[in-house]
Design an enzyme around this catalytic site. Structure first.
Site, mmCIF file in Angstrom:
data_model
loop_
_atom_site.group_PDB
_atom_site.id
_atom_site.type_symbol
_atom_site.label_atom_id
_atom_site.label_comp_id
_atom_site.label_asym_id
_atom_site.label_seq_id
_atom_site.Cartn_x
_atom_site.Cartn_y
_atom_site.Cartn_z
ATOM 1 N N ALA A 13 -16.926 -12.793 -25.876
ATOM 2 C CA ALA A 13 -17.096 -12.439 -24.120
ATOM 3 C C ALA A 13 -17.494 -10.991 -24.827
ATOM 4 C CB ALA A 13 -16.086 -13.048 -24.022
ATOM 5 N N GLU A 14 -17.296 -10.683 -25.672
ATOM 6 C CA GLU A 14 -17.649 -8.746 -25.808
ATOM 7 C C GLU A 14 -17.315 -8.194 -27.313
ATOM 8 O OE1 GLU A 14 -15.623 -8.790 -21.624
ATOM 9 O OE2 GLU A 14 -14.320 -8.942 -24.106
ATOM 10 N N THR A 15 -18.463 -7.412 -27.443
ATOM 11 C CA THR A 15 -18.352 -6.860 -28.611
ATOM 12 C C THR A 15 -18.062 -4.804 -28.751
ATOM 13 O OG1 THR A 15 -19.654 -8.468 -29.755
ATOM 14 C CG2 THR A 15 -19.466 -6.693 -31.352
#
Length: 218
Positions: free
Chosen positions: A47-49
């Protein structure tokens, strides 16, 4: 030869591995350009990095940039806590004891380390009414009946959410996010109350196509 970089994966909001919200963190992001960061975030398919840099603002401890598989975000909650944990584990020392100051797209976010787990002060949220035409469009896309809707609103504290409060948790769980044409609609938040005897008070879902999927596992 490409520079070797320190990279870690975290499970945020959980004490057991694979039970939380997964986050990839690149500890030393210096030298990476926007395209490289976006491509890496697409490769992790989380979903996020996040990518950590030295701060621009002298009052901050570090600077973070947050990418979904499809775009950059100015701010998000679990990337803030996960990035803070990664920075501390990599040897980061806050300028102020018990407080980490994170620089990001919405400015400085303070993260309190004095409790059992880190906690941040969320950026101010802009709250606006949802225009009736947009509510009608989203209601149709979500296949909701007017009787299922308690209220709607628009929220913005970096991420922008079109929020529907529904009459019950079961109404929230019954929404099929795959039916939504995400080329026409932005992120949608759903919330509904559980019965009084349930383990949780509310059921929350985040339908966020920018994360590269129809639903963000927040």
């Amino acid at each position: 030869m490409p520079k070797q970089r320190r990279f870690a994966q975290y499970d945020v909001f959980a004490s057991e591995a694979t039970k939380g919200n997964a986050l990839a963190v690149v500890i030393d992001g210096e030298g990476l350009d926007d395209q490289q960061m976006q491509e890496f975030a697409a490769w992790t398919n989380l979903a996020e990095t996040t990518f950590l840099f030295p701060p621009v603002d002298d009052s901050a401890d570090y600077l973070v940039r947050i990418f979904t598989p499809a775009r950059e975000m100015l701010f998000a909650g679990h990337p803030t806590l996960g990035s803070c944990a990664a920075w501390l584990e990599a040897g980061g020392v806050p300028k102020t004891d018990g407080l980490v100051r994170q620089e990001c797209g919405v400015g400085i976010v303070d993260i309190d380390l004095s409790g059992k787990v880190p906690a941040f002060i969320a950026p101010p949220t802009q709250i606006e009414p949802m225009p009736p035409q947009r509510q009608q469009q989203l209601q149709q896309a979500l296949q909701l009946q007017a009787s299922q809707i308690v209220q709607t609103t628009l929220l913005d504290n970096g991420p922008q959410w079109q929020v529907f409060e529904l009459t019950s948790a079961s109404d929230v769980l019954s929404v099929d996010s795959s039916l939504v044409n995400w080329s026409e609609h932005k992120a949608i938040g759903l919330i509904g109350a559980h019965d009084t005897e349930a383990e949780c008070d509310y059921e929350v879902r985040m339908l966020a196509p920018s994360s590269g999927m129809s639903e963000d596992p927040i």
